[in-house]
Scaffold this motif. Structure first.
Motif, PDB file in Angstrom:
ATOM      1  N   GLY A  44     -10.090   3.004   5.789  1.00 36.70           N
ATOM      2  CA  GLY A  44      -9.425   3.165   7.082  1.00 36.70           C
ATOM      3  C   GLY A  44      -7.978   3.642   6.971  1.00 36.70           C
ATOM      4  N   ILE A  45      -7.710   4.503   6.001  1.00 35.80           N
ATOM      5  CA  ILE A  45      -6.330   4.978   5.816  1.00 35.80           C
ATOM      6  C   ILE A  45      -6.176   6.370   6.417  1.00 35.80           C
ATOM      7  N   SER A  46      -5.045   6.585   7.105  1.00 36.10           N
ATOM      8  CA  SER A  46      -4.740   7.933   7.592  1.00 36.10           C
ATOM      9  C   SER A  46      -3.225   8.099   7.585  1.00 36.10           C
ATOM     10  N   ALA A  47      -2.771   9.281   7.952  1.00 32.45           N
ATOM     11  CA  ALA A  47      -1.318   9.537   7.966  1.00 32.45           C
ATOM     12  C   ALA A  47      -0.605   8.551   8.893  1.00 32.45           C
ATOM     13  N   GLU A  48      -1.302   8.077   9.914  1.00 33.23           N
ATOM     14  CA  GLU A  48      -0.665   7.118  10.839  1.00 33.23           C
ATOM     15  C   GLU A  48      -0.353   5.786  10.161  1.00 33.23           C
ATOM     16  N   SER A  49      -0.981   5.532   9.011  1.00 34.72           N
ATOM     17  CA  SER A  49      -0.705   4.265   8.313  1.00 34.72           C
ATOM     18  C   SER A  49       0.733   4.227   7.791  1.00 34.72           C
ATOM     19  N   ILE A  50       1.423   5.378   7.801  1.00 35.09           N
ATOM     20  CA  ILE A  50       2.733   5.451   7.150  1.00 35.09           C
ATOM     21  C   ILE A  50       3.844   5.608   8.170  1.00 35.09           C
ATOM     22  N   SER A  51       4.814   4.665   8.177  1.00 29.13           N
ATOM     23  CA  SER A  51       6.015   4.933   8.966  1.00 29.13           C
ATOM     24  C   SER A  51       7.290   4.760   8.135  1.00 29.13           C
ATOM     25  N   ARG A  52       7.176   4.099   6.996  1.00 30.93           N
ATOM     26  CA  ARG A  52       8.310   3.967   6.073  1.00 30.93           C
ATOM     27  C   ARG A  52       7.812   4.310   4.678  1.00 30.93           C
ATOM     28  N   VAL A  53       8.725   4.649   3.779  1.00 33.60           N
ATOM     29  CA  VAL A  53       8.333   4.977   2.402  1.00 33.60           C
ATOM     30  C   VAL A  53       7.555   3.816   1.776  1.00 33.60           C
ATOM     31  N   GLU A  54       8.007   2.586   2.057  1.00 35.32           N
ATOM     32  CA  GLU A  54       7.377   1.405   1.437  1.00 35.32           C
ATOM     33  C   GLU A  54       5.907   1.265   1.827  1.00 35.32           C
ATOM     34  N   ASP A  55       5.508   1.881   2.936  1.00 29.21           N
ATOM     35  CA  ASP A  55       4.110   1.754   3.362  1.00 29.21           C
ATOM     36  C   ASP A  55       3.138   2.325   2.330  1.00 29.21           C
ATOM     37  N   ILE A  56       3.668   3.117   1.416  1.00 21.68           N
ATOM     38  CA  ILE A  56       2.797   3.690   0.393  1.00 21.68           C
ATOM     39  C   ILE A  56       2.122   2.581  -0.431  1.00 21.68           C
ATOM     40  N   ARG A  57       2.768   1.421  -0.458  1.00 24.68           N
ATOM     41  CA  ARG A  57       2.213   0.326  -1.277  1.00 24.68           C
ATOM     42  C   ARG A  57       0.860  -0.142  -0.784  1.00 24.68           C
ATOM     43  N   GLU A  58       0.506   0.219   0.434  1.00 20.56           N
ATOM     44  CA  GLU A  58      -0.813  -0.160   0.966  1.00 20.56           C
ATOM     45  C   GLU A  58      -1.913   0.793   0.489  1.00 20.56           C
ATOM     46  N   LEU A  59      -1.529   1.915  -0.108  1.00 20.02           N
ATOM     47  CA  LEU A  59      -2.541   2.917  -0.483  1.00 20.02           C
ATOM     48  C   LEU A  59      -3.090   2.634  -1.877  1.00 20.02           C
ATOM     49  N   PRO A  60      -4.352   2.990  -2.116  1.00 22.85           N
ATOM     50  CA  PRO A  60      -4.915   2.752  -3.454  1.00 22.85           C
ATOM     51  C   PRO A  60      -4.327   3.702  -4.499  1.00 22.85           C
ATOM     52  N   PHE A  61      -4.479   3.323  -5.757  1.00 24.61           N
ATOM     53  CA  PHE A  61      -3.990   4.158  -6.855  1.00 24.61           C
ATOM     54  C   PHE A  61      -4.991   5.264  -7.176  1.00 24.61           C
ATOM     55  N   THR A  62      -4.492   6.285  -7.857  1.00 23.06           N
ATOM     56  CA  THR A  62      -5.354   7.321  -8.423  1.00 23.06           C
ATOM     57  C   THR A  62      -5.130   7.279  -9.927  1.00 23.06           C
ATOM     58  N   THR A  63      -6.213   7.348 -10.696  1.00 23.02           N
ATOM     59  CA  THR A  63      -6.070   7.254 -12.155  1.00 23.02           C
ATOM     60  C   THR A  63      -6.645   8.500 -12.832  1.00 23.02           C
ATOM     61  N   LYS A  64      -6.340   8.599 -14.120  1.00 22.07           N
ATOM     62  CA  LYS A  64      -6.885   9.705 -14.908  1.00 22.07           C
ATOM     63  C   LYS A  64      -8.413   9.635 -14.897  1.00 22.07           C
ATOM     64  N   GLN A  65      -8.917   8.408 -14.913  1.00 16.24           N
ATOM     65  CA  GLN A  65     -10.360   8.196 -14.859  1.00 16.24           C
ATOM     66  C   GLN A  65     -10.954   8.817 -13.577  1.00 16.24           C
ATOM     67  N   ASP A  66     -10.268   8.627 -12.444  1.00 13.32           N
ATOM     68  CA  ASP A  66     -10.725   9.235 -11.178  1.00 13.32           C
ATOM     69  C   ASP A  66     -10.779  10.757 -11.312  1.00 13.32           C
ATOM     70  N   LEU A  67      -9.733  11.318 -11.932  1.00 16.20           N
ATOM     71  CA  LEU A  67      -9.705  12.782 -12.080  1.00 16.20           C
ATOM     72  C   LEU A  67     -10.893  13.236 -12.920  1.00 16.20           C
ATOM     73  N   ARG A  68     -11.184  12.481 -13.965  1.00 16.41           N
ATOM     74  CA  ARG A  68     -12.298  12.849 -14.855  1.00 16.41           C
ATOM     75  C   ARG A  68     -13.635  12.714 -14.154  1.00 16.41           C
ATOM     76  N   GLU A  69     -13.788  11.629 -13.394  1.00 16.59           N
ATOM     77  CA  GLU A  69     -15.080  11.392 -12.748  1.00 16.59           C
ATOM     78  C   GLU A  69     -15.365  12.409 -11.655  1.00 16.59           C
ATOM     79  N   HIS A  70     -14.298  12.971 -11.077  1.00 16.88           N
ATOM     80  CA  HIS A  70     -14.499  13.922  -9.986  1.00 16.88           C
ATOM     81  C   HIS A  70     -14.204  15.342 -10.422  1.00 16.88           C
ATOM     82  N   PHE A  71     -14.291  15.550 -11.726  1.00 15.65           N
ATOM     83  CA  PHE A  71     -14.117  16.862 -12.335  1.00 15.65           C
ATOM     84  C   PHE A  71     -15.271  17.762 -11.905  1.00 15.65           C
TER      85      PHE A  71
END
Ligand code: ADP
Ligand code: ZN
Length: 437
Positions: A44-71
């Motif tokens: 349920g994340i969208s651009a509206e989820s963000i109003s301050r820089v700190e809001d980024i902490r609510e977003l999931p991480f992206t890892t090298k593993q993700d990049l590899r799996e979606h290669f």
């Protein structure tokens, strides 16, 4: 001239506003990719989820593993026909990671590179030799576009072939060169073999060094050998490549370009922000990339934000030189060790050359750390007692630093195998794999 004054001197408050604006845009763009679309819809994340820089902490991480799996195309946020270039890692340990760029991305990368070089004192009057592999590796073309944008005369020399590098330098009066630090020790040896000295026989005044971890000691040695100023350049292909963070002429940390990247320093265990000025894992979000935005990418690089402002006046935060990667650390005899700690000890000793190799090996049931160290040739004149004293001195100093006692072997210059790419500093034979590739 390439001094992006309006951006480089932006007040912290305005930089923050710009980041929020760009982060929202980045999210809107990212959800066009299969990976983020699925992930963000589910959460349920969208651009509206963000109003301050700190809001980024609510977003999931992206890892090298993700990049590899979606290669290869799972992160692509644009139709393929709008992209114009890809860069990729070698992929020796599985699928390679690949990053795509459209024209806007290549253009803004070239700007960042030109801005970075200018900040390290490079000017359009310079002759710039890029001693670096061209091709999928980002150091070749990444620098090339920046050097041209800045307006220097560029020499796309490529990697290796030291005699040719020296000839190019002398023929065209090279004033600035870029290379990985572990290569420059070799290049200097070839200068000496040819009876030449970079201080006398070239017009070099600046070296740009990066792409691999190195210590302050190694930088100082390079500056002394070549009689130049050497500036640290940091980047990773997931964030374009070079042009992410660069030292200015103050040499007091690397300005990380916060209009293009949102930076977090997190505790690698808890993934919570560290205290101000503390070391942690660098986590980065692209703020100006269209073909393949990445959000909260875990770089695994360990650094800290240097508190305070830089004397040069630029407002963008400074990171400290990279202490290592969280996955470089090895454990020997119960002690946690980073290769850069060993390098720091070795390069403080004047007799030691710049190449070393740490091998972790089980010998008769005990895990040992074997440190092979190249020392200057004239040490091998038969005076065994002198070598023995040096070997014991190095053993003690490493043990004092990392708390585990190494087995030190002194070897002649040129003994430690060296490829054209980044230096391998650790071979872990306990697991039969290369740690620091
Ligand atoms: P690879 O992961 O295959 O080495 P990259 O070329 O993308 O591919 O390398 C990026 C990594 O190189 C960074 O994440 C960092 O670990 C290291 N690196 C790049 N520049 C520097 C630097 N100036 N100091 C220390 N490490 C660096
Ligand atoms: Zn500065």
């Amino acid at each position: 001239m390439y001094w992006e004054k309006e951006i480089e001197l932006l007040s912290r408050a305005d930089l923050g506003k710009l980041q929020v604006e760009r982060l929202k845009k980045t999210i809107e763009q990212a959800v066009r990719s299969p990976f983020y679309q699925e992930l963000y819809r589910r959460k349920g994340i969208s651009a509206e989820s963000i109003s301050r820089v700190e809001d980024i902490r609510e977003l999931p991480f992206t890892t090298k593993q993700d990049l590899r799996e979606h290669f290869p195309y799972g992160f692509l946020s644009l139709p393929k026909k709008e992209t114009i270039r890809l860069h990729s890692s070698s992929g020796t340990t599985g699928n390679p990671t690949v990053i795509f760029h459209n024209r806007h991305d290549i253009d803004s990368w070239a700007n960042l590179m030109a801005r970075s070089l200018y900040c390290a004192g490079v000017r359009d009057t310079d002759v710039f030799q890029n001693i670096c592999g061209y091709g999928l590796f980002t150091g070749g073309l990444g620098f090339q576009y920046g050097i041209e944008r800045l307006g220097c005369l560029s020499i796309p020399a490529g990697a290796g072939n030291s005699l040719r590098q020296i000839k190019l330098m002398r023929d065209y009066g090279t004033t600035v060169a870029h290379a990985i630090p572990s290569y420059l020790g070799r290049l200097y040896e070839v200068f000496q073999e040819e009876g030449l000295h970079p201080k006398k026989d070239t017009q070099l005044h600046t070296l740009v060094i990066g792409a691999e971890p190195h210590t302050e000691e190694q930088r100082r040695r390079i500056e002394e050998m070549f009689g130049v100023k050497a500036y640290n350049s940091f980047g990773l292909s997931e964030m374009n490549g070079p042009g992410v963070a660069f030292e200015c002429t103050e040499q007091a940390g690397l300005h990380i370009w916060e209009d293009a990247f949102l930076v977090e320093i997190l505790d690698p265990e808890t993934l919570e922000p560290v205290e101000e000025g503390e070391t942690g894992e660098l986590v980065m979000t692209t703020l100006d990339r269209q073909a393949m935005p990445l959000i909260r990418y875990r770089t695994r690089d360990l650094t800290r934000i240097i508190p305070g402002t830089c004397a040069c006046g630029r407002t963008h935060a400074r990171i400290d030189r990279i202490a290592g990667r969280s996955d470089d650390m090895f454990i020997i005899k119960g002690c946690n060790v980073f290769p850069m700690q060993v390098e720091g000890v070795l390069l403080k000793i004047p007799e030691v050359g710049s190449d070393y190799l740490i091998t972790l090996e089980n010998i008769n049931g005990i895990d040992e750390m074997i440190v092979e160290v190249e020392v200057k040739k004239d040490w091998f004149n038969g005076d065994i007692a002198r070598l023995d004293r040096l070997s014991r001195q190095i053993t003690h100093q490493i043990r004092d630093e990392v708390l585990a006692k190494p087995i030190v072997r002194l070897v002649e210059p040129g003994t430690i195998p060296k490829g054209e790419g980044k230096a391998v500093r650790v071979v872990d034979k306990r697991k039969l794999e290369i740690v620091n590739s």
